[in-house]
Design a protein around this motif. Structure first.
Motif, PDB file in Angstrom:
ATOM      1  N   LYS A 135       0.783  -1.084  -0.114  1.00  0.00           N
ATOM      2  CA  LYS A 135      -0.022   0.241   0.101  1.00  0.00           C
ATOM      3  C   LYS A 135       0.673   1.240   0.189  1.00  0.00           C
ATOM      4  O   LYS A 135       0.783   2.104  -1.045  1.00  0.00           O
ATOM      5  CB  LYS A 135      -1.056   0.130   1.183  1.00  0.00           C
ATOM      6  N   THR A 136       2.013   1.151   0.872  1.00  0.00           N
ATOM      7  CA  THR A 136       2.752   2.518   0.979  1.00  0.00           C
ATOM      8  C   THR A 136       3.647   2.879  -0.092  1.00  0.00           C
ATOM      9  O   THR A 136       3.743   3.849  -0.540  1.00  0.00           O
ATOM     10  CB  THR A 136       3.439   2.417   2.311  1.00  0.00           C
ATOM     11  N   THR A 137       3.920   1.496  -0.654  1.00  0.00           N
ATOM     12  CA  THR A 137       4.957   1.639  -2.116  1.00  0.00           C
ATOM     13  C   THR A 137       3.970   2.275  -3.165  1.00  0.00           C
ATOM     14  O   THR A 137       4.364   3.107  -3.806  1.00  0.00           O
ATOM     15  CB  THR A 137       5.412   0.152  -2.510  1.00  0.00           C
ATOM     16  N   VAL A 155       3.826  -1.916   9.186  1.00  0.00           N
ATOM     17  CA  VAL A 155       4.844  -0.749   9.253  1.00  0.00           C
ATOM     18  C   VAL A 155       3.826   0.419   9.344  1.00  0.00           C
ATOM     19  O   VAL A 155       4.510   1.239  10.007  1.00  0.00           O
ATOM     20  CB  VAL A 155       5.685  -0.841   7.786  1.00  0.00           C
ATOM     21  N   THR A 156       2.893   0.608   8.432  1.00  0.00           N
ATOM     22  CA  THR A 156       1.866   1.790   8.754  1.00  0.00           C
ATOM     23  C   THR A 156       1.193   1.695   9.715  1.00  0.00           C
ATOM     24  O   THR A 156       0.332   0.733   9.797  1.00  0.00           O
ATOM     25  CB  THR A 156       1.331   2.122   7.007  1.00  0.00           C
ATOM     26  N   VAL A 157       1.149   2.733  10.715  1.00  0.00           N
ATOM     27  CA  VAL A 157       0.241   2.588  11.796  1.00  0.00           C
ATOM     28  C   VAL A 157      -0.790   3.760  12.062  1.00  0.00           C
ATOM     29  O   VAL A 157      -1.647   3.732  12.955  1.00  0.00           O
ATOM     30  CB  VAL A 157       0.886   2.584  13.337  1.00  0.00           C
ATOM     31  N   THR A 173      -5.521   8.442   0.486  1.00  0.00           N
ATOM     32  CA  THR A 173      -5.136   8.387   1.841  1.00  0.00           C
ATOM     33  C   THR A 173      -4.475   6.795   2.142  1.00  0.00           C
ATOM     34  O   THR A 173      -5.160   5.748   1.866  1.00  0.00           O
ATOM     35  CB  THR A 173      -6.309   8.222   2.871  1.00  0.00           C
ATOM     36  N   ASP A 174      -3.263   6.690   2.682  1.00  0.00           N
ATOM     37  CA  ASP A 174      -2.637   5.428   2.821  1.00  0.00           C
ATOM     38  C   ASP A 174      -2.986   5.098   4.285  1.00  0.00           C
ATOM     39  O   ASP A 174      -2.931   5.718   4.992  1.00  0.00           O
ATOM     40  CB  ASP A 174      -1.055   5.535   3.076  1.00  0.00           C
ATOM     41  N   LEU A 175      -3.483   3.919   4.316  1.00  0.00           N
ATOM     42  CA  LEU A 175      -3.945   3.265   5.801  1.00  0.00           C
ATOM     43  C   LEU A 175      -3.222   2.156   6.063  1.00  0.00           C
ATOM     44  O   LEU A 175      -2.442   1.449   5.430  1.00  0.00           O
ATOM     45  CB  LEU A 175      -5.400   3.003   5.536  1.00  0.00           C
TER      46      LEU A 175
HETATM   47 MG   LIG Z   1       2.263   0.685   4.820  1.00  0.00          MG
END
Ligand SMILES: [Mg+2]
Ligand SMILES: Nc1nc2c(ncn2[C@@H]2O[C@H](COP(=O)(O)OP(=O)(O)OP(=O)(O)O)[C@@H](O)[C@H]2O)c(=O)[nH]1
Length: 341
Positions: A135-137, A155-157, A173-175
């Motif tokens: 997702k973040t990539t 990793v993403t909180v 929005t990255d979740l």
């Molecule tokens: Mg992430």
């Protein structure tokens, strides 16, 4: 014998999933279900938690949780040490597939149901998917940001917003990763609350192409929200590297939403994904299917059972909602009375 007792490098079949309430649901959401094979990869330096391989992905469990999962002692075997890939059912004959272009989504939904948003409206997108699916990539590729990416789950909180490059009227929005819409951890609650309460104009559901079966559990739940959605089938580079392919057309027609194969890490398919996402959000093209019940499966027995239960509980659900509304109205009345006196 419980999963906690399984030695490093050994594989066994899960027989009973214990725990209660939210914890048990969490086990099931993560794919720990009776009949599944699970391998112990390693233990943390202090011996807890343990890293497991299940459905071809890595899962970390505390020993106290692993103790609640029973395994079949007679099924214990030595693992071959190779990472299992979910490529066994993938046919090569459909390696090159055509799939609908923009506006051809009409194959899956009624044009008459479209309610385009007014021009100039900011299109908001939620990036939703399982943990560690990229997702973040993808967020970084879409927005040009440099958010932290890591090859481990969780990793993403918290949520992060950004504008899609060259599309000023968008906000993506990255979740945090989520296994299902029944959240277990506080990060998962962030994601569920965002999707349900913020009501994004569209959802970009990221699915790890090397782990389709497990990832689609969340996809099914997202489809039920009836929000315009695009499925970004990520990690296609890895899938191809394993000699696999995916029948994109078939997946699209089964799910009733556009499916775009991408590699977020290699920046492949991103422009096409953006175009599809903006199109479904702009025209509010909702998923065409929510009921996946096959009327012909097992002579319709499963279909009849499911719909009979739905019919039985429907009035209870409506009553429950009605009661909640009444409670809120009474509370408001009390507050207004108190403020008057
Ligand atoms: Mg992430
Ligand atoms: N091969 C390959 N690896 C990818 C791709 N996209 C992401 N990755 C890798 O997958 C790992 C996880 O990526 P993230 O972007 O942190 O995943 P995430 O879904 O944001 O993870 P959480 O925030 O922990 O839920 C990283 O090592 C990435 O480099 C891809 O398309 N191909």
């Amino acid at each position: 014998m419980t999963l906690k007792d399984l030695e490093i490098g050994k594989t066994a079949v899960v027989t009973v999933v214990g725990g209660e309430g939210a914890l048990r649901q969490h086990f099931l959401d993560m794919g720990v279900i009776p009949g599944v094979s699970v391998t112990v990869v390693k233990l943390a330096p202090m011996g807890d938690p343990m890293e497991l391989r299940i459905h071809g992905y890595e899962l970390t469990l505390r020993l106290a949780d692993a103790e609640k999962i029973l395994i079949d002692e007679s099924s214990v075997t030595k693992a071959d040490g190779k990472r299992e890939k979910n490529t066994k059912n993938i046919s090569k004959e459909n390696a090159v597939t055509e799939h609908p272009g923009l506006g051809e989504g009409g194959r899956f939904h009624q044009k008459a149901d479209e309610h385009p948003v007014p021009k100039g409206t900011v299109l908001t997108f939620a990036l939703a998917g399982n943990q560690n699916c990229g997702k973040t990539t993808l967020f970084n590729q879409l927005t040009g940001s440099n958010q932290h990416v890591g090859n481990f789950p969780g990793v993403t909180v918290d949520s992060k917003n950004g504008q899609i490059r060259n599309h000023p009227d968008t906000l993506v929005t990255d979740l945090p990763g989520i296994y299902s819409m029944s959240p277990y951890s506080s990060e998962e609650i962030v994601t569920r609350e965002f999707i349900i309460k913020q009501k994004p104009t569209g959802i970009i559901n990221i699915v790890d192409a090397t782990n389709i079966e497990r990832n689609l559990y969340l996809t099914m739940q997202l489809l039920e929200l009836d929000v315009p959605m695009v499925l970004a089938l990520n990690m296609m580079d890895e899938m191809r590297g394993n000699g696999g392919s995916v029948r994109i057309n078939k997946l699209e027609s089964m799910l009733g939403i556009p499916v775009v194969p991408i590699s977020a890490a290699k920046n492949e398919g991103i422009t096409e994904l953006i175009n599809h996402a903006i199109h479904v959000a702009q025209y509010q093209e909702k998923p065409s299917r929510q009921d996946f019940c096959d009327e012909n499966s097992h002579n319709g027995a499963v279909h009849r059972c499911l719909h009979a239960i739905m019919h039985l509980i429907e009035d209870h659900a409506v009553r429950q909602v009605f009661r909640c509304v009444l409670r809120q109205v009474s509370l408001l009345k009390v507050i207004s009375l108190l403020s008057r006196h």
